[in-house]
Scaffold this motif. Structure first.
Motif, PDB file in Angstrom:
ATOM      1  N   UNK A   1       5.735  99.804  -5.174  1.00 16.43           N
ATOM      2  CA  UNK A   1       6.829  99.600  -4.679  1.00 16.43           C
ATOM      3  C   UNK A   1       7.179  99.565  -6.440  1.00 16.43           C
ATOM      4  N   UNK A   2       6.248  97.948  -6.812  1.00 20.16           N
ATOM      5  CA  UNK A   2       6.692  98.203  -7.903  1.00 20.16           C
ATOM      6  C   UNK A   2       5.800  98.787  -8.860  1.00 20.16           C
ATOM      7  N   UNK A   3       4.706  99.621  -8.607  1.00 18.85           N
ATOM      8  CA  UNK A   3       3.808 100.589  -9.639  1.00 18.85           C
ATOM      9  C   UNK A   3       4.990 101.702  -9.710  1.00 18.85           C
ATOM     10  N   UNK A   4       5.642 101.856  -9.201  1.00 17.72           N
ATOM     11  CA  UNK A   4       6.376 103.498  -8.745  1.00 17.72           C
ATOM     12  C   UNK A   4       7.702 102.936  -9.983  1.00 17.72           C
ATOM     13  N   UNK A   5       7.951 102.027  -9.469  1.00 15.25           N
ATOM     14  CA  UNK A   5       9.024 102.188 -10.684  1.00 15.25           C
ATOM     15  C   UNK A   5       8.970 101.389 -11.702  1.00 15.25           C
ATOM     16  N   UNK A   6       7.490 100.804 -12.436  1.00 16.48           N
ATOM     17  CA  UNK A   6       6.981 101.165 -13.448  1.00 16.48           C
ATOM     18  C   UNK A   6       7.126 102.106 -13.856  1.00 16.48           C
ATOM     19  N   UNK A   7       6.968 103.432 -13.397  1.00 12.63           N
ATOM     20  CA  UNK A   7       6.743 104.365 -14.379  1.00 12.63           C
ATOM     21  C   UNK A   7       8.396 105.846 -13.901  1.00 12.63           C
ATOM     22  N   UNK A   8       9.434 104.890 -13.214  1.00 11.50           N
ATOM     23  CA  UNK A   8      10.505 105.570 -13.135  1.00 11.50           C
ATOM     24  C   UNK A   8      11.431 105.197 -14.870  1.00 11.50           C
ATOM     25  N   UNK A   9      12.491 106.373 -14.571  1.00  7.96           N
ATOM     26  CA  UNK A   9      12.742 106.325 -16.103  1.00  7.96           C
ATOM     27  C   UNK A   9      14.504 105.198 -16.164  1.00  7.96           C
ATOM     28  N   UNK A  10      15.238 104.963 -16.683  1.00  4.15           N
ATOM     29  CA  UNK A  10      16.787 104.689 -16.570  1.00  4.15           C
ATOM     30  C   UNK A  10      17.426 105.651 -15.579  1.00  4.15           C
ATOM     31  N   UNK A  11      17.361 106.767 -15.751  1.00  5.78           N
ATOM     32  CA  UNK A  11      18.384 107.944 -15.086  1.00  5.78           C
ATOM     33  C   UNK A  11      17.806 108.063 -13.461  1.00  5.78           C
ATOM     34  N   UNK A  12      16.605 107.801 -13.279  1.00  5.60           N
ATOM     35  CA  UNK A  12      16.096 107.735 -11.927  1.00  5.60           C
ATOM     36  C   UNK A  12      16.712 107.011 -10.899  1.00  5.60           C
ATOM     37  N   UNK A  13      17.058 107.693 -10.178  1.00  6.35           N
ATOM     38  CA  UNK A  13      17.622 107.491  -8.694  1.00  6.35           C
ATOM     39  C   UNK A  13      16.509 107.084  -7.476  1.00  6.35           C
ATOM     40  N   UNK A  14      17.632 106.078  -6.748  1.00  8.62           N
ATOM     41  CA  UNK A  14      16.245 105.802  -5.918  1.00  8.62           C
ATOM     42  C   UNK A  14      16.879 105.779  -4.373  1.00  8.62           C
ATOM     43  N   UNK A  15      16.350 106.254  -3.048  1.00  5.44           N
ATOM     44  CA  UNK A  15      17.335 105.906  -1.912  1.00  5.44           C
ATOM     45  C   UNK A  15      16.497 105.146  -1.430  1.00  5.44           C
ATOM     46  N   UNK A  16      16.439 103.848  -0.766  1.00  4.28           N
ATOM     47  CA  UNK A  16      15.094 103.808   0.213  1.00  4.28           C
ATOM     48  C   UNK A  16      15.134 103.484   1.838  1.00  4.28           C
ATOM     49  N   UNK A  17      14.939 103.321   2.090  1.00  6.51           N
ATOM     50  CA  UNK A  17      14.687 103.173   3.703  1.00  6.51           C
ATOM     51  C   UNK A  17      15.015 102.262   4.097  1.00  6.51           C
ATOM     52  N   UNK A  18      15.772 102.022   5.081  1.00  6.18           N
ATOM     53  CA  UNK A  18      15.330 100.284   6.089  1.00  6.18           C
ATOM     54  C   UNK A  18      14.334  99.980   5.721  1.00  6.18           C
ATOM     55  N   UNK A  19      14.109  98.223   6.363  1.00  7.69           N
ATOM     56  CA  UNK A  19      13.215  97.481   6.802  1.00  7.69           C
ATOM     57  C   UNK A  19      12.980  96.456   5.459  1.00  7.69           C
ATOM     58  N   UNK A  20      12.194  97.000   5.210  1.00  8.64           N
ATOM     59  CA  UNK A  20      11.197  95.852   4.434  1.00  8.64           C
ATOM     60  C   UNK A  20      10.853  96.333   2.598  1.00  8.64           C
ATOM     61  N   UNK A  21      11.323  97.985   2.674  1.00  7.92           N
ATOM     62  CA  UNK A  21      11.255  98.692   1.842  1.00  7.92           C
ATOM     63  C   UNK A  21      12.669  97.829   0.872  1.00  7.92           C
ATOM     64  N   UNK A  22      13.408  98.630   1.017  1.00  7.54           N
ATOM     65  CA  UNK A  22      14.893  98.106   0.967  1.00  7.54           C
ATOM     66  C   UNK A  22      14.690  96.565   0.230  1.00  7.54           C
TER      67      UNK A  22
END
Length: 376
Positions: free
Chosen positions: A191-212
């Motif tokens: 998750x951290x690796x993906x987030x580090x590759x996104x920019x400030x305009x990218x939006x995330x919808x995360x699933x239930x549980x430990x992912x969120x």
């Protein structure tokens, strides 16, 4: 408290020899014991959703005349309403079964916000469905259960009615089995690796549980705020379709769905809808450990499925696999630069921090921050 081995042995003496359902943390001791005793096979099948479990249990009853047991979190009552009212109810086919329901959000017991309303209406729902119930608490004895089963439940079952044990927090004694797989990458690092590759305009919808929960904590660690993320803390299996709705109405923003294998399997038809829509700005990421890790770690059937082929056959433009951190870092730029819908299947292990926190913002605060960010 109830010893799960004694509980299962008593049910077995009364002809209960088949178990199916969707794992729940409140039932983890029972689920672990069932897996330990029966494994995953003809006597124990982990279903992709609770409605499927009811249908599967119905097939078992029609074939054997014996009573099946369906285990589920009370959030899954919504998924069983249709098969219970239009298939198993005494006014239709009169197919009896025993439900074992984990009572999350029980009134008077602190729980997460997504469980509060469901907890308030759990017993009312069972009554509306004509399912007689007994609540099992820390003070319930096995003799209490035997008395209820013999005097109340067996006559109901014999007349084609279903019954339910509703399990309060801490009602079962601990029984735990160790679960692992051979994958090297943790979901949190992925998750951290993906987030580090996104920019400030990218939006995330995360699933239930430990992912969120892991996404929330990483934003806190980086002091990034939470406006880019919608944490789907409940409603398991619906994050990808929610993400599609956001992507359609915000075509100038890239929308990333952070999903889990249990969630994808629960409502797998969403892949076909996403593929058919061909939404160019939708990026579907599957953090795949082939386990219901957030509720105890029992396996899913994702290892039996080639999810890449499934997504492609459903109409995704392209799909990618990443089995370790090196592959993930190499694939991410290609994935992000593809035109959606695209899928990235990241193989992760069944590990998470014991001190993993929970979101400190309310769902309403999360919604408002997300909508404000979308509007910019």
């Amino acid at each position: 408290m109830i010893n799960v081995e004694d509980f299962e042995k008593y049910l077995n003496k009364n002809g209960v020899e088949f178990f199916t359902g969707v794992p729940d943390s409140q039932l983890s001791s029972f689920c672990d014991y069932i897996e330990d005793k029966y494994g995953i096979g003809d006597k124990h099948i982990i279903a992709v959703n609770e409605g499927n479990a009811v249908a599967l249990a119905s097939g078992y009853y029609l074939s054997t005349g014996k009573y099946p047991l369906v285990y589920l979190q009370n959030s899954g009552l919504g998924n069983i309403v249709n098969p219970v009212t239009s298939l198993t109810h005494p006014k239709v086919y009169s197919i009896p079964m025993i439900f074992l329901v984990g009572w999350r959000g029980e009134p008077g017991i602190k729980d997460e916000p997504q469980h509060i309303k469901q907890g308030e209406i759990t017993l009312d729902l069972l009554e509306l469905l004509d399912i007689e119930y007994k609540v099992i608490t820390k003070n319930t004895s096995l003799e209490d259960i035997k008395t209820t089963f013999k005097n109340d439940f067996l006559p109901k079952l014999e007349n084609g009615n279903s019954v339910s044990f509703v399990v309060s927090k801490g009602a079962f004694e601990n029984f735990k089995t160790e679960k692992s797989n051979s994958n090297s990458l943790t979901r949190e690092i992925a998750i951290q690796t993906v987030v580090d590759n996104l920019n400030n305009d990218d939006m995330i919808i995360s699933t239930t549980g430990k992912t969120s929960r892991e996404l929330f904590e990483y934003r806190e660690e980086k002091n990034q705020g939470h406006g880019n993320d919608f944490l789907t803390v409940g409603s398991m299996g619906h994050s990808s379709i929610l993400a599609l709705g956001v992507a359609i109405n915000n075509p100038n923003k890239k929308v990333f769905c952070f999903d889990g294998d249990g969630a994808v399997l629960m409502h797998m038809g969403a892949l076909a809808t996403i593929g058919s829509k061909k939404q160019h700005n939708l990026y579907h990421i599957l953090f795949n450990n082939s386990a219901h890790e957030s509720v105890g770690g029992l396996p899913t059937i994702m290892d039996d499925i080639n999810i890449i082929d499934v997504a492609n056959d459903c109409g995704y433009n392209k799909s990618f696999n990443a089995s370790n951190l090196k592959e993930l870092k190499e694939i991410l730029p290609k994935f992000i630069n593809e035109e959606g819908p695209v899928l990235l299947n990241i193989k992760t292990n069944i590990k998470s921090r014991k001190d993993l926190g929970r979101p400190t913002t309310t769902p309403i605060e999360n919604k408002n921050d997300f909508m404000e960010k979308l509007s910019k």
